[in-house]
Design a protein around this motif. Structure first.
Motif, PDB file in Angstrom:
ATOM      1  N   TRP A 110       0.829  -1.205   0.000  1.00 15.03           N
ATOM      2  CA  TRP A 110       0.000   0.000   0.000  1.00 15.03           C
ATOM      3  C   TRP A 110       0.858   1.247   0.000  1.00 15.03           C
ATOM      4  CZ3 TRP A 110       0.544   3.622   3.744  1.00 15.03           C
ATOM      5  CH2 TRP A 110       1.196   3.223   4.917  1.00 15.03           C
ATOM      6  N   ARG A 111       2.097   1.139   0.460  1.00 16.31           N
ATOM      7  CA  ARG A 111       2.984   2.299   0.499  1.00 16.31           C
ATOM      8  C   ARG A 111       3.952   2.210  -0.667  1.00 16.31           C
ATOM      9  NH1 ARG A 111       8.021   3.521   2.560  1.00 16.31           N
ATOM     10  NH2 ARG A 111       8.280   5.668   3.276  1.00 16.31           N
ATOM     11  N   PRO A 112       3.734   2.974  -1.732  1.00 15.12           N
ATOM     12  CA  PRO A 112       4.580   2.857  -2.907  1.00 15.12           C
ATOM     13  C   PRO A 112       6.022   3.247  -2.612  1.00 15.12           C
ATOM     14  CG  PRO A 112       3.207   4.820  -3.062  1.00 15.12           C
ATOM     15  CD  PRO A 112       2.732   4.051  -1.862  1.00 15.12           C
ATOM     16  N   SER A 113       6.952   2.478  -3.193  1.00 16.91           N
ATOM     17  CA  SER A 113       8.358   2.799  -2.987  1.00 16.91           C
ATOM     18  C   SER A 113       8.734   4.043  -3.779  1.00 16.91           C
ATOM     19  CB  SER A 113       9.234   1.620  -3.421  1.00 16.91           C
ATOM     20  OG  SER A 113       9.033   1.351  -4.795  1.00 16.91           O
ATOM     21  N   ARG A 114       9.710   4.769  -3.275  1.00 17.69           N
ATOM     22  CA  ARG A 114      10.155   5.978  -3.953  1.00 17.69           C
ATOM     23  C   ARG A 114      11.471   5.696  -4.654  1.00 17.69           C
ATOM     24  NH1 ARG A 114      10.567  10.689   0.137  1.00 17.69           N
ATOM     25  NH2 ARG A 114      10.681  11.918  -1.778  1.00 17.69           N
ATOM     26  N   LYS A 115      11.575   6.083  -5.908  1.00 21.03           N
ATOM     27  CA  LYS A 115      12.819   5.899  -6.637  1.00 21.03           C
ATOM     28  C   LYS A 115      13.807   6.959  -6.183  1.00 21.03           C
ATOM     29  CE  LYS A 115      10.831   3.776 -10.769  1.00 21.03           C
ATOM     30  NZ  LYS A 115      11.446   2.476 -10.484  1.00 21.03           N
ATOM     31  N   ARG A 116      14.964   6.522  -5.734  1.00 21.56           N
ATOM     32  CA  ARG A 116      15.992   7.435  -5.272  1.00 21.56           C
ATOM     33  C   ARG A 116      17.256   7.219  -6.094  1.00 21.56           C
ATOM     34  NH1 ARG A 116      14.498   9.476  -0.345  1.00 21.56           N
ATOM     35  NH2 ARG A 116      12.937   8.305   0.837  1.00 21.56           N
ATOM     36  N   PRO A 117      18.067   8.251  -6.265  1.00 20.51           N
ATOM     37  CA  PRO A 117      19.329   8.058  -6.976  1.00 20.51           C
ATOM     38  C   PRO A 117      20.224   7.103  -6.204  1.00 20.51           C
ATOM     39  CG  PRO A 117      19.261  10.208  -5.904  1.00 20.51           C
ATOM     40  CD  PRO A 117      17.872   9.637  -5.806  1.00 20.51           C
ATOM     41  N   ALA A 118      21.071   6.383  -6.901  1.00 21.77           N
ATOM     42  CA  ALA A 118      21.973   5.434  -6.248  1.00 21.77           C
ATOM     43  C   ALA A 118      22.910   6.174  -5.297  1.00 21.77           C
ATOM     44  CB  ALA A 118      22.774   4.677  -7.297  1.00 21.77           C
ATOM     45  N   CYS A 119      23.184   5.565  -4.159  1.00 25.47           N
ATOM     46  CA  CYS A 119      24.106   6.161  -3.206  1.00 25.47           C
ATOM     47  C   CYS A 119      25.499   6.215  -3.824  1.00 25.47           C
ATOM     48  CB  CYS A 119      24.135   5.347  -1.914  1.00 25.47           C
ATOM     49  SG  CYS A 119      25.207   6.052  -0.637  1.00 25.47           S
ATOM     50  N   PRO A 120      26.153   7.375  -3.829  1.00 25.65           N
ATOM     51  CA  PRO A 120      27.451   7.492  -4.509  1.00 25.65           C
ATOM     52  C   PRO A 120      28.627   6.924  -3.718  1.00 25.65           C
ATOM     53  CG  PRO A 120      26.838   9.591  -3.507  1.00 25.65           C
ATOM     54  CD  PRO A 120      25.678   8.661  -3.288  1.00 25.65           C
ATOM     55  N   TYR A 121      28.351   6.470  -2.483  1.00 24.24           N
ATOM     56  CA  TYR A 121      29.453   6.014  -1.632  1.00 24.24           C
ATOM     57  C   TYR A 121      29.403   4.501  -1.437  1.00 24.24           C
ATOM     58  CZ  TYR A 121      28.999  10.971  -0.531  1.00 24.24           C
ATOM     59  OH  TYR A 121      28.865  12.325  -0.623  1.00 24.24           O
ATOM     60  N   PRO A 122      30.554   3.842  -1.345  1.00 24.92           N
ATOM     61  CA  PRO A 122      30.570   2.391  -1.092  1.00 24.92           C
ATOM     62  C   PRO A 122      30.108   2.100   0.332  1.00 24.92           C
ATOM     63  CG  PRO A 122      32.794   3.279  -0.995  1.00 24.92           C
ATOM     64  CD  PRO A 122      31.919   4.393  -1.483  1.00 24.92           C
ATOM     65  N   ASN A 123      29.577   0.917   0.536  1.00 25.09           N
ATOM     66  CA  ASN A 123      29.103   0.508   1.857  1.00 25.09           C
ATOM     67  C   ASN A 123      30.308   0.192   2.749  1.00 25.09           C
ATOM     68  OD1 ASN A 123      27.880  -0.575   4.104  1.00 25.09           O
ATOM     69  ND2 ASN A 123      26.688  -2.110   3.019  1.00 25.09           N
ATOM     70  N   PRO A 124      30.506   0.948   3.834  1.00 26.61           N
ATOM     71  CA  PRO A 124      31.659   0.694   4.699  1.00 26.61           C
ATOM     72  C   PRO A 124      31.439  -0.428   5.708  1.00 26.61           C
ATOM     73  CG  PRO A 124      30.453   2.579   5.520  1.00 26.61           C
ATOM     74  CD  PRO A 124      29.745   2.136   4.257  1.00 26.61           C
ATOM     75  N   GLY A 125      30.253  -1.043   5.677  1.00 25.76           N
ATOM     76  CA  GLY A 125      29.979  -2.158   6.583  1.00 25.76           C
ATOM     77  C   GLY A 125      29.006  -1.812   7.689  1.00 25.76           C
ATOM     78  N   ARG A 126      29.003  -2.608   8.748  1.00 27.83           N
ATOM     79  CA  ARG A 126      28.059  -2.456   9.846  1.00 27.83           C
ATOM     80  C   ARG A 126      28.336  -1.210  10.680  1.00 27.83           C
ATOM     81  NH1 ARG A 126      25.868  -7.576  11.359  1.00 27.83           N
ATOM     82  NH2 ARG A 126      24.950  -8.424   9.467  1.00 27.83           N
ATOM     83  N   TYR A 127      27.279  -0.671  11.228  1.00 29.27           N
ATOM     84  CA  TYR A 127      27.408   0.392  12.222  1.00 29.27           C
ATOM     85  C   TYR A 127      27.906  -0.223  13.528  1.00 29.27           C
ATOM     86  CZ  TYR A 127      25.940   3.442  16.032  1.00 29.27           C
ATOM     87  OH  TYR A 127      25.921   4.189  17.188  1.00 29.27           O
ATOM     88  N   GLU A 128      28.862   0.443  14.173  1.00 24.64           N
ATOM     89  CA  GLU A 128      29.378  -0.022  15.455  1.00 24.64           C
ATOM     90  C   GLU A 128      28.824   0.865  16.558  1.00 24.64           C
ATOM     91  OE1 GLU A 128      33.599  -0.742  15.655  1.00 24.64           O
ATOM     92  OE2 GLU A 128      33.698  -0.946  13.473  1.00 24.64           O
ATOM     93  N   PRO A 129      28.076   0.288  17.512  1.00 22.10           N
ATOM     94  CA  PRO A 129      27.488   1.077  18.595  1.00 22.10           C
ATOM     95  C   PRO A 129      28.530   1.958  19.285  1.00 22.10           C
ATOM     96  CG  PRO A 129      26.633  -1.156  18.638  1.00 22.10           C
ATOM     97  CD  PRO A 129      27.722  -1.140  17.611  1.00 22.10           C
ATOM     98  N   GLY A 130      28.124   3.217  19.526  1.00 20.28           N
ATOM     99  CA  GLY A 130      29.021   4.160  20.165  1.00 20.28           C
ATOM    100  C   GLY A 130      29.854   4.975  19.203  1.00 20.28           C
ATOM    101  N   LYS A 131      29.841   4.589  17.932  1.00 20.12           N
ATOM    102  CA  LYS A 131      30.604   5.315  16.921  1.00 20.12           C
ATOM    103  C   LYS A 131      29.661   6.092  16.005  1.00 20.12           C
ATOM    104  CE  LYS A 131      34.663   2.318  16.903  1.00 20.12           C
ATOM    105  NZ  LYS A 131      35.633   1.577  16.047  1.00 20.12           N
ATOM    106  N   GLN A 132      30.233   6.793  15.023  1.00 13.96           N
ATOM    107  CA  GLN A 132      29.435   7.571  14.090  1.00 13.96           C
ATOM    108  C   GLN A 132      28.908   6.693  12.963  1.00 13.96           C
ATOM    109  OE1 GLN A 132      32.943  10.415  13.689  1.00 13.96           O
ATOM    110  NE2 GLN A 132      31.245  11.768  13.134  1.00 13.96           N
ATOM    111  N   LEU A 133      27.793   7.139  12.384  1.00 10.16           N
ATOM    112  CA  LEU A 133      27.408   6.593  11.087  1.00 10.16           C
ATOM    113  C   LEU A 133      28.413   7.076  10.057  1.00 10.16           C
ATOM    114  CD1 LEU A 133      23.546   7.246  11.072  1.00 10.16           C
ATOM    115  CD2 LEU A 133      24.683   5.028  11.295  1.00 10.16           C
ATOM    116  N   LYS A 134      28.535   6.341   8.984  1.00 11.14           N
ATOM    117  CA  LYS A 134      29.471   6.710   7.930  1.00 11.14           C
ATOM    118  C   LYS A 134      28.757   6.727   6.596  1.00 11.14           C
ATOM    119  CE  LYS A 134      34.197   5.703   6.446  1.00 11.14           C
ATOM    120  NZ  LYS A 134      35.384   4.843   6.675  1.00 11.14           N
TER     121      LYS A 134
END
Length: 337
Positions: free
Chosen positions: A232-256
């Motif tokens: 029921w909630r249509p997906s929104r087309k977004r431009p591809a993320c220009p950055y590579p995936n740096p992996g999992r978020y580590e609790p206590g640290k920053q998002l990247k």
């Protein structure tokens, strides 16, 4: 219009942890998108054991084209004289106040209601919801599918006017009562989910006013229920993320920048706005959860949604909306190649 119903009291031993009252709700809408509007609403108030206390129904002028008239039967002419949502908001709220909202595919009804209250700059007094689809699964009911008509048929409830909000709410109330009692007999934990009223919301581009032709329902692609197939909630087309995936978020640290972020459940900020902010910060908003997902954002980590279950399986870190909002303030730039 109110009507009292009195039936013989149930002798089923009642779990003390069960809610003290329910509001069985059905809304008919102009469509399924976030900028669609409610055209009619009905509420059956039930006591703790599922007995009907009263019911209420209203049409609502959506201030735009009514959408699939062939489904709900409410034309522009009929709706033109109906009250606007702000005019019925207080009465609607009084029907919901202090009760668990019950609906068939409750996330849809709740989302539509929450958005209408946000437009009216008010807050719906709902803190928990119960989806009768989820309850039927918890009970293991032998249903061919999870349509309302199948649930009704299982309990011998006769539908009189399908897709009329008042009759759909009546049918659901009559099917919910034996479901509730079966859960009580079996000691089943009710699948209650938290409802978060919207605290921040915005409309997309203006939609056609009532009486003008809208092209949103001009072609096919509908499910057997009459609405467009798929979510029921249509997906929104977004431009591809220009950055590579740096992996999992580590609790206590920053998002990247480049981290893959998934969302699950209700948020107090409109989901599209929250996703926009994540994208603007350089994050990759994912519509599903996989082993590559860096972080899951949910306000209900104990829910049984597919994303929460997968997060547990994959060991994906989980934070709530408030913590995510804090993390968005200081996202680490992507590493230079």
């Amino acid at each position: 219009m109110l009507e009292d119903h009195q039936t013989a009291p149930s002798t089923t031993p009642w779990p003390a942890a069960y809610p003290q009252g329910y509001a069985v709700v059905d809304v008919e809408t102009t469509g399924l998108a976030r900028d669609d509007r409610i055209v009619s609403a009905a509420v059956y108030r039930l006591d703790a054991r599922g007995e009907v206390e009263d019911h209420w129904y209203t049409m609502v002028n959506p201030e735009r084209d009514p959408g699939p008239v062939w489904i709900h039967g409410l034309t522009s002419d009929v709706l033109e004289g109906a009250p606007l949502f702000p005019e019925i908001a207080e009465e609607f709220a009084s029907r919901l106040d202090g009760r668990v909202l019950v609906a068939h595919n409750a996330v849809f009804d709740w989302s539509m209601i929450a958005r209408e209250y946000a437009r009216a700059e008010r807050e719906a007094p709902v803190r928990q919801r119960l989806c009768t689809i989820a309850l039927s699964k918890e009970l293991g009911l032998p249903l061919a599918n999870h349509k309302l008509e199948s649930l009704a048929a299982h309990f011998g409830v006769v539908q009189q006017r399908a897709h009329h909000a008042l009759d759909d709410a009546r049918v659901l109330a009559e099917a919910f009562r034996p479901s509730l009692r079966a859960a009580a007999r079996g000691g089943v934990r009710l699948p209650l989910l938290e409802c978060r009223p919207l605290t921040e919301w915005t409309d997309r581009a203006a939609t056609p006013r009532i009486g003008r032709q809208s092209g949103g329902y001009a072609s096919g692609g509908y499910s057997s229920g009459g609405y467009p197939s798929g979510s029921w909630r249509p997906s929104r087309k977004r431009p591809a993320c220009p950055y590579p995936n740096p992996g999992r978020y580590e609790p206590g640290k920053q998002l990247k920048q480049g981290m893959r972020i998934a969302f699950s459940g209700d948020t107090s900020v409109e989901r599209d706005l929250l996703e926009d902010r994540a994208v603007e910060a350089g994050l990759h908003v994912a519509t599903s959860l996989s082993r590559l997902t860096s972080l899951l954002v949910t306000n209900d980590p104990d829910s049984g949604t597919s994303k929460v279950v997968k997060a547990r399986q994959f060991g994906t870190p989980v934070v709530d909306e408030a913590a995510f909002g804090q993390l968005l303030r200081d996202v680490e730039p992507a590493s230079k190649k």
